[in-house]
Each structure stands twice: as structure tokens, then as C-alpha cells.
Design an enzyme around this catalytic site. Structure first.
Site, mmCIF file in Angstrom:
data_model
loop_
_atom_site.group_PDB
_atom_site.id
_atom_site.type_symbol
_atom_site.label_atom_id
_atom_site.label_comp_id
_atom_site.label_asym_id
_atom_site.label_seq_id
_atom_site.Cartn_x
_atom_site.Cartn_y
_atom_site.Cartn_z
ATOM 1 N N ASP A 197 0.851 -1.195 0.000
ATOM 2 C CA ASP A 197 0.000 0.000 0.000
ATOM 3 C C ASP A 197 0.886 1.244 0.000
ATOM 4 O O ASP A 197 2.104 1.148 0.131
ATOM 5 C CB ASP A 197 -0.948 0.016 1.202
ATOM 6 C CG ASP A 197 -0.244 -0.356 2.486
ATOM 7 O OD1 ASP A 197 0.960 -0.023 2.628
ATOM 8 O OD2 ASP A 197 -0.873 -0.972 3.357
ATOM 9 N N ASP A 232 1.310 4.877 1.825
ATOM 10 C CA ASP A 232 0.921 5.811 2.879
ATOM 11 C C ASP A 232 1.424 7.196 2.519
ATOM 12 O O ASP A 232 2.529 7.357 2.003
ATOM 13 C CB ASP A 232 1.512 5.373 4.218
ATOM 14 C CG ASP A 232 0.908 4.060 4.685
ATOM 15 O OD1 ASP A 232 -0.261 3.804 4.352
ATOM 16 O OD2 ASP A 232 1.614 3.286 5.345
ATOM 17 N N ASP A 267 11.069 4.234 12.440
ATOM 18 C CA ASP A 267 11.952 3.218 13.009
ATOM 19 C C ASP A 267 13.274 3.045 12.256
ATOM 20 O O ASP A 267 14.345 3.301 12.800
ATOM 21 C CB ASP A 267 11.223 1.867 13.194
ATOM 22 C CG ASP A 267 10.407 1.445 11.983
ATOM 23 O OD1 ASP A 267 10.492 2.103 10.936
ATOM 24 O OD2 ASP A 267 9.686 0.437 12.091
HETATM 25 P P1 ATP Z 1 4.882 -3.281 5.393
HETATM 26 O O1 ATP Z 1 5.231 -3.079 3.961
HETATM 27 O O2 ATP Z 1 5.154 -4.661 5.844
HETATM 28 O O3 ATP Z 1 3.557 -2.738 5.765
HETATM 29 P P2 ATP Z 1 5.821 -0.922 6.647
HETATM 30 O O4 ATP Z 1 7.202 -0.395 6.892
HETATM 31 O O5 ATP Z 1 4.967 -0.153 5.705
HETATM 32 O O6 ATP Z 1 5.967 -2.419 6.194
HETATM 33 P P3 ATP Z 1 3.831 -0.359 8.588
HETATM 34 O O7 ATP Z 1 3.533 -1.043 9.864
HETATM 35 O O8 ATP Z 1 2.806 -0.286 7.529
HETATM 36 O O9 ATP Z 1 5.136 -1.053 8.035
HETATM 37 O O10 ATP Z 1 4.323 1.104 8.991
HETATM 38 C C1 ATP Z 1 4.398 2.179 8.083
HETATM 39 C C2 ATP Z 1 5.545 3.109 8.466
HETATM 40 O O11 ATP Z 1 5.334 3.665 9.758
HETATM 41 C C3 ATP Z 1 6.900 2.439 8.533
HETATM 42 O O12 ATP Z 1 7.521 2.362 7.288
HETATM 43 C C4 ATP Z 1 7.651 3.326 9.495
HETATM 44 O O13 ATP Z 1 8.138 4.459 8.848
HETATM 45 C C5 ATP Z 1 6.568 3.755 10.470
HETATM 46 N N1 ATP Z 1 6.485 2.872 11.648
HETATM 47 C C6 ATP Z 1 5.723 1.760 11.785
HETATM 48 N N2 ATP Z 1 5.887 1.195 12.976
HETATM 49 C C7 ATP Z 1 6.764 1.968 13.646
HETATM 50 C C8 ATP Z 1 7.343 1.906 14.946
HETATM 51 N N3 ATP Z 1 7.044 0.923 15.790
HETATM 52 N N4 ATP Z 1 8.199 2.887 15.292
HETATM 53 C C9 ATP Z 1 8.509 3.887 14.434
HETATM 54 N N5 ATP Z 1 8.008 3.977 13.203
HETATM 55 C C10 ATP Z 1 7.146 3.043 12.801
HETATM 56 MG MG MG Z 2 2.814 -0.502 5.339
#
Ligand code: ATP
Ligand code: MG
Length: 440
Positions: A62, A64, A144
């Protein structure tokens, strides 16, 4: 991270010709939201997993969006939108087949759930003072990993990099932003996220980010079980369960998520238990690759089967309890213990225990109860577990073949085979049976 440590550097800006992100790979809905925000005079970026995955030549799950517009301002731009969330408000912009999440840049410290003065609003809801919203720099530094903090700017298609994420992308590395120990203490789930992203994207965890995990893993013991259930789904139900599992074991995290399972695995004398786990998780990844559903009820069943069986054996030995009753009690005990770590909603835990309790019934191939088992609503899941139990050497290939074969038969043939009546329970008995082999 405290304010004092906040770097104030300008971002490194990577112009369009110097990176591989093409609008052709961004969803139309996301592009629409980005352009509309820009036209309304706001900054608009794709951030997080979407940018990371595109840079790694993968199709993101997705997109964001991050913006300097407040949730109210975003909502005002999009008729098809809703403000959601209480702790941190986001806007969902709804399209026919996609929802785009738009977040206002977040400030440092907005993750802190305890503080109540995070946001002070005036009577119209405008933010006067907030620890909640912030600048794009702050938004970048509170994320993160460096690879998750890259911003794709719709104004000129450049990438903004405050944290040297581009270099880590190029070198295939996961690295926490800031001081690793501090960042893990702030949110221990980041340890699981590091392992999950490394597994999913085949990246290496930078030694500075990897090393503290061994020591800090016990911090997971105090995480809310519901949060860990959400993370469990991301780890095990998104197509890279096996690789994630291996890495969770290596980093000593599994024992904090599934302590009973980890103890059971530690007593694995001939490697069978490990093979059982790995085959189950490989099957799960296969199913996802083929677009088939997977359910946490089956996955939890896999994790808990060994510990439940061991506990049932203890109960049997020590009392006058029947084998069946022991399995029921052990299932209850082990599940109740487990959900203090990673929660499992009842709609999954009840069928999960049923699936485990059905296992001894596969040993019988004659009589009415055989037919009843075939019609049981957990039959298929229980059968899939039976197939996996081959790895544990608990059942013979011949027994499994028999149960595979019988499913493909008509009710009349089945009746001849085991001599009992095949019960017709509503429409269920008429449902076409899927052929083997095992799944989930
Ligand atoms: P995926 O593709 O598996 O969804 P993702 O990195 O997009 O991986 P998400 O949980 O959707 O993971 O989180 C979106 C964004 O929010 C991350 O890329 C990161 O920048 C931020 N984020 C998510 N969780 C945390 C956390 N625990 N601490 C700090 N930043 C976070
Ligand atoms: Mg994500």
C-alpha cells in the site's frame, strides 16, 4: 529521542533522474491524493513501506501519504474521506477498491501514550500547541528504520532523505534511526519489525541494530498481547513466515513470543520438531503465494501442538484422567498461558483447541465416529495438522493416505470403507471436498 538530539540538517534530495521510482508503479488512487493535496497548496509525500519497496523494485502492499496539512484540512480537500483514530488522527480517503491513509507529519514524542498534553486544541479544533504534529524532519526521525524514512515528493518526484536511508537501501541494510538501545526501549516491537523486514526483503540487519536485540528481547514480555497479535499476523500471515521464523529463533525472540513452543523446540533431539514447524510455515507461505487464505487459528495450533501434547501426557500420567480429557485440559492451560504473551481472539482460540482435540480420533478408521469426524467443522484444519504430524513421526504415512483418500470418496463409498453411517449435516455434507495435500 529527546528534542536536544534532534538533528536540524536539511535533507539530501535525490532528483528524479537519480532514482528508480516511477509513477507507473504508484497506484492511481495514491497519485490522485498526492496531486489534490499539492493543488490545495500542501506538501504531499509517499513515505514508509511504499517508497522502500519501490526503491527495492518490489510492488508495495500500500501507499501511505504524509503531509503538512492537518487532518481537518485533508478532510476538507476530499469529500470521500473520514478522520479516524483517537490517539493519533489520520484521514482515510476512500476509493472504489483502495483506501489511502493520509497522516499529518508527526512530531517527536507523539508515540508517548502516557502524556496527555500532547495536543492542545482551540475551540474550533485547531491545534495551538502540540507534541503530536511536527515538521517533516521530526516525522522522519521518529520513524523506526532508515529505509522506512524516505519521502517521495509529488511536487518534483524527488526523494527526501534525512537519515541516509538511500545508502542503506543500496547496501541492503536495515538500520535503526538514532541510538538502537533507546529506540528499542521506546518500542520493543521494533525488534520484531527489524527481523520481519529483513526476512521479507532479504536485507541484512546492521550489526549495531542487531546486537542489542539479544539483551533487550525480554522487553517483549511486557508488551500488550493484542499489539503482539497484530504483529504476529504481519510476521506469519503475509508470505514470509518461514524466513521470519528462522530469524526470530536466531535472534532469541521466539522464546518471548511463544515461550512454551520455544521450550518444546529446545528439547528437539532429532530435528523433527524443527522440521514440523518449518514445513507448516513453508505451507503457509505457499498458500499466500497462491492467493489462498491463512488463519491464525491454524498457525497457533501449529505453535501449540507440541506443548499441548506434552502437557496432556503429564496430566495423563499423574491422574486418572482419560487421554481425551487430558488433551482438553492441556489445550486450555497452554492456550491461557500463551495468550498472556500474544493474544488470540476467542473466535480463533476455540476452533484451534477443537482442532487439537480431534487429533486422537484420526487413529480410528472404523465405526460411526469416523463418519462423524469427517463431517466435523474442524475436520479439514485437523486433517492438515495430521499431515504435518508426519514430520514428528507421530503418525504413519499409511494412516494419512487413508484419510486423504476417504475425503475424495462419495458418501456411499465412505460408508463401505469404514462401515458406519455418514451423517448428513445440512449442506455441509454436500460441500465438495477439496483434495489433499495439506495446506494452511
Ligand atoms: P509493510 O510493507 O510490511 O507494511 P511498513 O514499513 O509499511 O511495512 P507499517 O507497519 O505499515 O510497516 O508502517 C508504516 C511506516 O510507519 C513504517 O515504514 C515506518 O516508517 C513507520 N512505523 C511503523 N511502525 C513503527 C514503529 N514501531 N516505530 C517507528 N516507526 C514506525
Ligand atoms: Mg505498510
Amino acid at each position: 529521542m529527546n528534542q536536544a538530539s534532534l538533528p536540524v540538517d536539511a535533507p539530501r534530495i535525490i532528483p528524479r533522474p537519480e532514482h528508480n521510482i516511477s509513477r507507473a508503479n504508484i497506484s492511481r488512487a495514491a497519485l490522485k491524493v498526492l496531486y489534490r493535496l499539492k493543488e490545495a497548496g500542501f506538501q504531499a509525500f509517499i513515505v514508509g513501506g511504499g517508497v522502500r519497496d519501490l526503491l527495492l523494485n518490489r510492488q508495495p502492499k500500500d501507499f501511505d501519504i504524509a503531509t503538512d496539512a492537518s487532518p481537518e484540512q485533508v478532510h476538507a480537500v476530499f469529500g470521500n474521506s473520514r478522520i479516524i483514530g483517537r490517539r493519533f488522527r489520520l484521514v482515510h480517503v476512500r476509493f472504489r477498491d483502495e483506501i489511502i491513509e493520509v497522516a499529518t507529519f508527526r512530531g517527536i514524542g507523539s508515540e508517548d501514550e502516557e502524556s496527555e498534553d500532547r495536543q492542545i486544541l482551540d475551540v474550533t479544533g485547531r491545534i495551538l500547541k502540540d507534541n503530536s504534529y511536527g515538521s517533516i524532519e521530526e516525522d522522519a526521525w521518529r520513524r523506526d528504520f532508515t529505509v522506512n524514512a524516505l519521502y517521495y515528493n509529488i511536487a518534483d518526484f524527488s526523494i527526501w532523505d534525512y537519515v541516509n536511508g538511500m545508502q542503506d537501501i543500496a547496501e541492503g541494510r536495515i538500520r535503526l534511526i538514532g541510538d538502537p538501545v533507546t529506540r528499542y526501549r521506546e518500542d520493543p516491537v521494533r525488534m520484531i519489525r527489524a527481523v520481519r523486514l529483513a526476512a521479507k526483503l532479504n536485507l541484512e540487519i546492521h550489526p549495531d541494530t542487531a546486537t542489542p536485540i539479544a539483551q533487550l528481547a525480554p522487553l517483549l514480555d511486557n508488551m500488550p498481547p493484542a499489539r503482539l497479535f497484530d504483529e504476529f499476523l504481519k510476521v506469519f500471515a503475509t508470505g514470509h513466515a518461514l524466513e521470519s521464523y528462522r530469524r526470530l529463533c536466531i535472534h532469541g525472540l521466539l522464546e518471548h513470543l511463544f515461550p512454551a513452543t520455544a521450550r518444546w523446540l529446545a528439547a528437539d533431539i532429532d530435528g523433527k520438531r524443527q522440521r514440523f514447524m518449518e514445513r507448516a510455515l513453508a505451507n503457509t507461505d505457499h498458500r499466500i503465494a497462491e492467493g489462498l487464505p491463512v488463519t491464525p487459528m491454524f498457525l497457533f495450533g501449529v505453535f501449540l501442538w507440541g506443548p499441548v501434547q506434552e502437557r496432556a501426557a503429564e496430566l495423563c500420567k499423574s491422574g486418572e484422567m482419560s487421554e481425551n480429557q487430558a488433551l482438553i485440559d492441556a489445550g486450555m492451560e497452554v492456550t491461557n498461558e500463551q495468550i498472556t504473551r500474544v493474544s488470540l481472539p476467542r473466535r480463533f482460540s476455540v476452533p484451534m483447541r477443537e482442532m487439537l482435540q480431534l487429533q486422537p480420533r484420526f487413529m480410528r478408521r472404523q465405526g460411526r465416529r469416523t463418519g462423524v469426524l469427517l463431517q466435523h467443522r474442524r475436520f479439514r484444519a485437523a486433517y492438515d495438522l495430521l499431515v504435518l504430524r508426519l514430520e514428528l513421526g507421530e503418525v504413519t504415512p499409511e494412516l494419512v493416505e487413508w484419510w486423504t483418500k476417504i475425503q475424495a470418496m462419495s458418501p456411499d463409498e465412505q460408508q463401505k470403507e469404514f462401515g458406519g453411517q455418514v451423517q448428513r449435516q445440512g449442506s455441509r455434507s454436500r460441500r465438495r471436498r477439496r483434495p489433499a495435500p495439506s495446506a494452511s
